[in-house]
Each structure stands twice: as C-alpha cells, then as structure tokens.
Design an enzyme around this catalytic site. Sequence first.
Site, PDB file in Angstrom:
ATOM      1  N   GLY A   1      -2.754  -6.177  -0.060  1.00 56.48           N
ATOM      2  CA  GLY A   1      -3.336  -7.499   0.157  1.00 56.48           C
ATOM      3  C   GLY A   1      -3.480  -7.895   1.613  1.00 56.48           C
ATOM      4  O   GLY A   1      -4.445  -8.552   2.006  1.00 56.48           O
ATOM      5  N   HIS A   2      -2.495  -7.456   2.448  1.00 55.26           N
ATOM      6  CA  HIS A   2      -2.454  -8.046   3.795  1.00 55.26           C
ATOM      7  C   HIS A   2      -3.545  -7.558   4.732  1.00 55.26           C
ATOM      8  O   HIS A   2      -3.663  -8.053   5.841  1.00 55.26           O
ATOM      9  CB  HIS A   2      -1.059  -7.892   4.413  1.00 55.26           C
TER      10      HIS A   2
ATOM     11  N   CYS B   1       2.689   0.819  11.696  1.00 51.41           N
ATOM     12  CA  CYS B   1       3.905   1.361  11.071  1.00 51.41           C
ATOM     13  C   CYS B   1       4.621   2.344  11.985  1.00 51.41           C
ATOM     14  O   CYS B   1       5.784   2.641  11.785  1.00 51.41           O
ATOM     15  CB  CYS B   1       3.575   2.083   9.776  1.00 51.41           C
TER      16      CYS B   1
ATOM     17  N   ASN C   1      -7.269   4.326   9.210  1.00 54.18           N
ATOM     18  CA  ASN C   1      -6.762   3.085   9.815  1.00 54.18           C
ATOM     19  C   ASN C   1      -6.874   3.078  11.333  1.00 54.18           C
ATOM     20  O   ASN C   1      -7.004   2.033  11.946  1.00 54.18           O
ATOM     21  CB  ASN C   1      -5.313   2.827   9.396  1.00 54.18           C
TER      22      ASN C   1
ATOM     23  N   THR D   1      10.579  -7.946 -11.679  1.00 57.99           N
ATOM     24  CA  THR D   1       9.971  -9.245 -11.978  1.00 57.99           C
ATOM     25  C   THR D   1       8.771  -9.468 -11.075  1.00 57.99           C
ATOM     26  O   THR D   1       8.858  -9.277  -9.858  1.00 57.99           O
ATOM     27  CB  THR D   1      11.011 -10.366 -11.766  1.00 57.99           C
TER      28      THR D   1
ATOM     29  N   GLY E   1       0.823  -1.208   0.000  1.00 59.16           N
ATOM     30  CA  GLY E   1       0.000   0.000   0.000  1.00 59.16           C
ATOM     31  C   GLY E   1       0.856   1.256   0.000  1.00 59.16           C
ATOM     32  O   GLY E   1       0.510   2.256  -0.641  1.00 59.16           O
ATOM     33  N   THR E   2       1.961   1.210   0.699  1.00 59.36           N
ATOM     34  CA  THR E   2       2.854   2.367   0.762  1.00 59.36           C
ATOM     35  C   THR E   2       3.344   2.728  -0.642  1.00 59.36           C
ATOM     36  O   THR E   2       3.305   3.890  -1.045  1.00 59.36           O
ATOM     37  CB  THR E   2       4.049   2.042   1.691  1.00 59.36           C
TER      38      THR E   2
ATOM     39  N   GLN F   1      -7.664   0.487   3.911  1.00 61.58           N
ATOM     40  CA  GLN F   1      -8.467  -0.057   5.022  1.00 61.58           C
ATOM     41  C   GLN F   1      -9.911  -0.324   4.619  1.00 61.58           C
ATOM     42  O   GLN F   1     -10.641  -0.994   5.347  1.00 61.58           O
ATOM     43  CB  GLN F   1      -8.459   0.908   6.216  1.00 61.58           C
TER      44      GLN F   1
HETATM   45  N1  PLP Z   1      -2.625   3.132   4.093  1.00 59.28           N
HETATM   46  C1  PLP Z   1      -3.311   2.776   5.178  1.00 59.28           C
HETATM   47  C2  PLP Z   1      -4.582   3.501   5.504  1.00 59.28           C
HETATM   48  C3  PLP Z   1      -2.848   1.740   5.997  1.00 59.28           C
HETATM   49  O1  PLP Z   1      -3.530   1.389   7.084  1.00 59.28           O
HETATM   50  C4  PLP Z   1      -1.651   1.077   5.634  1.00 59.28           C
HETATM   51  C5  PLP Z   1      -1.100  -0.001   6.482  1.00 59.28           C
HETATM   52  O2  PLP Z   1      -1.245  -0.010   7.680  1.00 59.28           O
HETATM   53  C6  PLP Z   1      -0.979   1.493   4.487  1.00 59.28           C
HETATM   54  C7  PLP Z   1      -1.493   2.525   3.734  1.00 59.28           C
HETATM   55  C8  PLP Z   1       0.320   0.869   4.059  1.00 59.28           C
HETATM   56  O3  PLP Z   1       0.137  -0.402   3.548  1.00 59.28           O
HETATM   57  P1  PLP Z   1       1.399  -1.403   3.478  1.00 59.28           P
HETATM   58  O4  PLP Z   1       1.603  -1.903   4.858  1.00 59.28           O
HETATM   59  O5  PLP Z   1       0.963  -2.486   2.544  1.00 59.28           O
HETATM   60  O6  PLP Z   1       2.530  -0.630   2.952  1.00 59.28           O
END
Ligand code: PLP
Length: 376
Positions: free
Chosen positions: A197-198, A322, A148, A234, A69-70, A176
Amino acid sequence: MIYLDSNATTSVSPEVVEAMMPYFTTEWGNPSSSYKFGSKLKTVIETARVQVADLIGAQSREILFTSCGTESNNAAIHGALRHNPNKRHIVTSMVEHSSVLNYCMALEKEGYRVTYLPVDRDGLLKLADLENAISEDTAVVSLMWANNETGVLFPVRDIAEICRSKSVLYHCDAVQAAGKVEIDVRKVPLDYLSLTGHKFHAPKGIGALFLRRKAPFSPFVQGGHQERNLRGGTENVALIAGMGKAAELAARHLAGYEKKVCPLRDALEKGILDSISEAELNGHKTQRLSNTTNITFRGIESEALLLLLDQQGICASSGSACLADSDEPSHVVKAMKRDSAASRQMIRFSLNMTTSSTEINEVLSALQRSVEMLRS
Ligand code: PLP
C-alpha cells in the site's frame, strides 16, 4: 521539503486517512467475532478487497491481504515451493528487491538451487536466458514488474507466457508498478503478484498478494482462519480499508499519471545530463516507469551528495530504502554496469503526482551547486 523519493514511500492521502479513521476510533471490533459490532467489519474488508482487485483486473477472491510487500513476496515463493516439494530450483534476477533476493539466498542454505538472471547495461533481461534457465526441476520463477532503483520494466507478459508454456509457476513483484502503469492480470498469465500500500498513498504495513484461482498456495503466516485460512492473524481493518481506498484512487488517477509525471521527470533528467558533466543515466531510456530517474555522478559518492541535498531540504536516495543503512553499493547498478564505482555514485530521484515544475527547477539548481562544491 522537496520529496523526490516516492519509490521509497509516499504520503498517506487525506481521503485514505478519512477512510481509515472509523476503524481507529469507534469501529474497533474484531471481524472474526460472532456479534455484529465485530462481524460487520467483514464487509469493510470485502469492499477493500474489491477495490484492490479492481486496480489489477483481478477478482476479489484472488486477493489476500498481507502485512507488506516483503511478506507477499516471501509468501508467494514459499507457496509455490510447498506445492512442488520435489522441485528444488528457483529462477529470479540479479536486480530483484532484497525481499526476493535475501529470501532466495536463505532458501539456498536449505538446499534449493537459485539462478539469478543477469541484466544488460540498460537493466533489461534476455528472454533467452530465462528460457535456458528453466529446467524440469524449476518450481517457480520470480521476476519483478518494475525495478525500484531504475524503474526499468521487465516484459512481464512474455515472461508469463514462457513460464506458462513450460508449466512453471510465475510470481511477479509488482510493488513499484502499481498505480504507475496499467496492471491487468487478465492479460498476463502470471500466478502470483505482490503489492504494497505505501507505494501508492496508503500507510506502511499493509500489502496484498494476488493469488490466481487454482494457483497452489500454502500459508506463510500460520494461525487462525482469517483470509479464508490462507493467512493467520487478526485483520488490520483500518489499514485494509486504507489500502482499498488508495487502490481506488490509484485506479482513478492512472490514466493521467504518466502525462503528469513524465514531463517533469524528463525535465529533471535532461537538465542534469545537459548541465552536469560526467553524469550518466542508469536504466533503459524508455522501457521504464515514468516517475523514476537514476543517475551516476562520476567521482562523487552518493552519500556525500545526498547529505548536501538533505541540507537543502531535498529527499532522494541512493537505491532501495531497505538497504540505505548498509555500506553495500547498489546491487542493481552493479549488475547493469559491472562497475562498483558507478553503483556507489548514483542517485535515484522518484517523483509523484504532486511534484511541481518549481520543485524540479530548485532540485536542478541545488544539484548543480552541490556537484560543483563536491568536485572543487
Ligand atoms: N518490492 C519492491 C520492488 C520494493 O520496492 C519494495 C519496497 O521498497 C518491496 C518489495 C517491499 O515492500 P514493503 O516495504 O511493503 O515490505
């Protein structure tokens, strides 16, 4: 263990593990190879692309696989800015995830101007603030679908319409929201949307970016010709297959998600607010994800309470995973309450489809015991 931290991450479902297994074992070729052992894997990637697209009402060619997501958040903002080199202004909010906030702060050091929109005590935006913030110089607006930490939902359709009417690109971090509320990009005229995905039972390390057809983009990860020249590297076939399967399952379970999860979240929340003094909810009561509750326990440091809960086998958190290793108070609760004590004394509980009422009752008893111990 009782796991009430599903906004941090989720378990990988057995069906997802099964879907990934061949690509960890026998089918380990490179999809870009010219011979069949590798090239046949292209169809695996394309199947997953359709599955992810279906979760959000997109067309498969509008989905780009990323590493998380980042990366999706960074890539969308980067893509929008590259398209508009003369525009040097970004609009976001004070409560975005660090992957948007810290990227915006880095861009400020490069000379961009960033407006961080405030939120009210319930975590909601004022749309008039957004309208006033957008100027001729604005290249992109980045506002999330669901927070989140509190689960608060932003009015994404209204936001998208305002951006469209002002011809400004709109990126939405829907990390989220996916699998918890309906996302249909046909109904919301946004340009970019991030997923990972996670958060819906795929492994960590695989994400996706919805890139509306004709939305400007410039690769963030430069390299080979993968992903139609839009992201080098890849492809991680196993994780892509896993995210596809997880998206298919999330779409299937979506209709029953709120019905299953919301009563349990409400029972936990009501139980806490009724039985523990000086506990208060952070976030709007209804305009919120059905799996999340965020509560300030006045006079108790989050970390002390989390430690006691952990000793009793209960996983919850004091905000974004994070940032869990930093001493910073929650920037989200601080933005809402403008009170740094409240932001150091909050706990986020986030449920999922497997949470049971027995677990909720156990967590309630553990919380009552722990709060009493810490206050005595
Ligand atoms: N955006 C939101 C709102 C999130 O809650 C998160 C992860 O906690 C992310 C982005 C980042 O996702 P990733 O952990 O896959 O980088």
